[in-house]
Design a protein around this motif. Structure first.
Motif, PDB file in Angstrom:
ATOM      1  N   THR A   1      27.266   6.756  43.484  1.00 57.06           N
ATOM      2  CA  THR A   1      25.839   6.448  43.506  1.00 57.06           C
ATOM      3  C   THR A   1      25.407   6.057  44.917  1.00 57.06           C
ATOM      4  O   THR A   1      24.398   6.540  45.438  1.00 57.06           O
ATOM      5  CB  THR A   1      25.520   5.301  42.530  1.00 57.06           C
ATOM      6  OG1 THR A   1      25.816   5.719  41.193  1.00 57.06           O
ATOM      7  CG2 THR A   1      24.053   4.919  42.614  1.00 57.06           C
TER       8      THR A   1
ATOM      9  N   VAL B   1      28.745  10.719  38.602  1.00 55.67           N
ATOM     10  CA  VAL B   1      28.292   9.418  38.103  1.00 55.67           C
ATOM     11  C   VAL B   1      28.036   9.485  36.593  1.00 55.67           C
ATOM     12  O   VAL B   1      28.467   8.599  35.833  1.00 55.67           O
ATOM     13  CB  VAL B   1      27.017   8.972  38.841  1.00 55.67           C
ATOM     14  CG1 VAL B   1      26.399   7.751  38.167  1.00 55.67           C
ATOM     15  CG2 VAL B   1      27.336   8.662  40.294  1.00 55.67           C
TER      16      VAL B   1
ATOM     17  N   LEU C   1      30.105   7.414  33.672  1.00 56.12           N
ATOM     18  CA  LEU C   1      29.424   6.482  32.771  1.00 56.12           C
ATOM     19  C   LEU C   1      29.524   6.909  31.313  1.00 56.12           C
ATOM     20  O   LEU C   1      29.537   6.070  30.407  1.00 56.12           O
ATOM     21  CB  LEU C   1      27.950   6.340  33.176  1.00 56.12           C
ATOM     22  CG  LEU C   1      27.682   5.657  34.510  1.00 56.12           C
ATOM     23  CD1 LEU C   1      26.198   5.652  34.807  1.00 56.12           C
ATOM     24  CD2 LEU C   1      28.228   4.234  34.517  1.00 56.12           C
TER      25      LEU C   1
ATOM     26  N   TYR D   1      33.567   2.802  36.226  1.00 62.89           N
ATOM     27  CA  TYR D   1      32.428   2.125  36.842  1.00 62.89           C
ATOM     28  C   TYR D   1      32.534   2.126  38.367  1.00 62.89           C
ATOM     29  O   TYR D   1      31.514   2.200  39.068  1.00 62.89           O
ATOM     30  CB  TYR D   1      32.326   0.693  36.323  1.00 62.89           C
ATOM     31  CG  TYR D   1      31.994   0.604  34.845  1.00 62.89           C
ATOM     32  CD1 TYR D   1      31.296   1.627  34.214  1.00 62.89           C
ATOM     33  CD2 TYR D   1      32.387  -0.490  34.072  1.00 62.89           C
ATOM     34  CE1 TYR D   1      30.989   1.561  32.870  1.00 62.89           C
ATOM     35  CE2 TYR D   1      32.087  -0.556  32.723  1.00 62.89           C
ATOM     36  CZ  TYR D   1      31.393   0.468  32.118  1.00 62.89           C
ATOM     37  OH  TYR D   1      31.095   0.402  30.790  1.00 62.89           O
TER      38      TYR D   1
ATOM     39  N   ALA E   1      31.419   5.499  39.483  1.00 66.20           N
ATOM     40  CA  ALA E   1      29.970   5.593  39.351  1.00 66.20           C
ATOM     41  C   ALA E   1      29.272   4.855  40.490  1.00 66.20           C
ATOM     42  O   ALA E   1      28.318   5.378  41.086  1.00 66.20           O
ATOM     43  CB  ALA E   1      29.527   5.026  38.004  1.00 66.20           C
TER      44      ALA E   1
END
Length: 302
Positions: A88, A140, A144, A81, A84
């Motif tokens: 992002t 990403v 995930l 996470y 990600a």
């Protein structure tokens, strides 16, 4: 034979907090929370050989045998996470900057280009920015999707009157916490652990089930026709020991697995074999004798 139902990790009980709120200190997260040594499994001993263990599995009186289970590892989820989130943010910032610069260059038209050429260059710059933006986007998505490839439990279904070959059924983590865990069922022949015995062997002769490794934290199971692996944590609970997996997913013979050779043993044996062949090759060349065909064809410098 198999753990009791209350010893099995239940599915669908992982909340978002279970994934991202670690125990403190973080060193606690590097050890399994399952009491692995308390979960029952047949073990090779004086009264049970490895060959008998495999026969016990293949002719199991129960319709399914739990081969593997593992508990959530919060640090894995936190790392995924975090990756990600970071990529992002950087990806959006880069895309915003690149598109804004492309529009500014088009608007100001510093080189006084014709309108058509100026527009074409702006579109080219925009497409280049989108192409570069695809890299963090891929990272990403991979981060995930990682939980959806992480196996929680894996079952073995022996051959029956209705099935011509053994089946493997496993449960993975759902993409969204608190939703149903996906269940995948495949014929055993559709899964393998990779072709390189030295690097992909499950058996290491270390740890509670002979699966512990300091350099490889996971076992990868590849589905035929796919390059994206299913992932198994080496710190989980294994039925029997790691040699069972080498027979089932490494397609090794029982006699070969019974030797108890680890991947490091195979790598060391291969290095010694190649060293010996090189020495013999030098001797033959020095003596002016022709080399055997197998020495000519084999590339010893790989």
């Amino acid at each position: 034979m198999s753990p009791d139902r209350d010893e099995i990790v239940e599915q669908g009980h992982d909340t978002l907090a279970d994934r991202v709120v670690p125990q403190w200190p973080l060193s606690k997260e590097s050890f399994p929370t399952l009491q692995l040594h308390l979960i029952r499994t047949p073990r090779v001993s004086k009264n049970l050989t490895f060959r008998q263990l495999m026969t016990l599995l293949e002719k199991s009186p129960v319709p399914e045998v739990l081969l593997y289970q593992a508990e959530p590892h919060r640090l894995l989820f936190i790392i995924c996470y975090s990756f990600a989130f970071v990529f992002t943010v950087y990806g959006i910032m880069f895309l915003d900057w690149a598109l804004e610069e492309s529009w500014l260059i088009y608007k100001e038209n510093y080189d006084d280009l014709p309108t058509v050429h100026n527009l074409a260059f702006m579109l080219a710059r925009g497409l280049s920015a989108l192409a570069i933006f695809a890299v963090p986007t891929l990272i990403v998505v991979t981060a995930l999707m990682f939980p959806t490839r992480l196996i929680r439990r894996l079952y073995f279904y022996p051959v029956t009157t209705t099935s011509k070959e053994p089946l493997i059924r496993f449960v993975v983590y759902p993409l969204i916490p608190r939703t149903s865990s996906p269940v995948i069922t495949l014929p055993l022949s559709q899964l393998d652990r990779g072709k390189n015995w030295g690097k992909t062997k499950v058996w290491t002769a270390d740890g509670l089930y002979g699966t512990a490794s300091r350099s490889q934290f996971f076992v990868f199971l590849f589905e035929k026709g796919s390059r994206i692996p299913w992932i198994v944590d080496r710190q989980g609970w294994f039925w029997g020991d790691g040699r069972v997996w080498d027979v089932l997913f490494g397609k090794e013979s029982v006699a070969e697995a019974e030797k108890g050779l680890s991947g490091d043993d195979y790598i060391r044996m291969e290095q010694e074999r190649r060293k010996f062949i090189k020495a013999e090759k030098k001797k033959l060349l020095k003596a002016g004798k022709p080399l055997p065909p197998e020495m000519v064809e084999e590339d010893l410098d790989r």
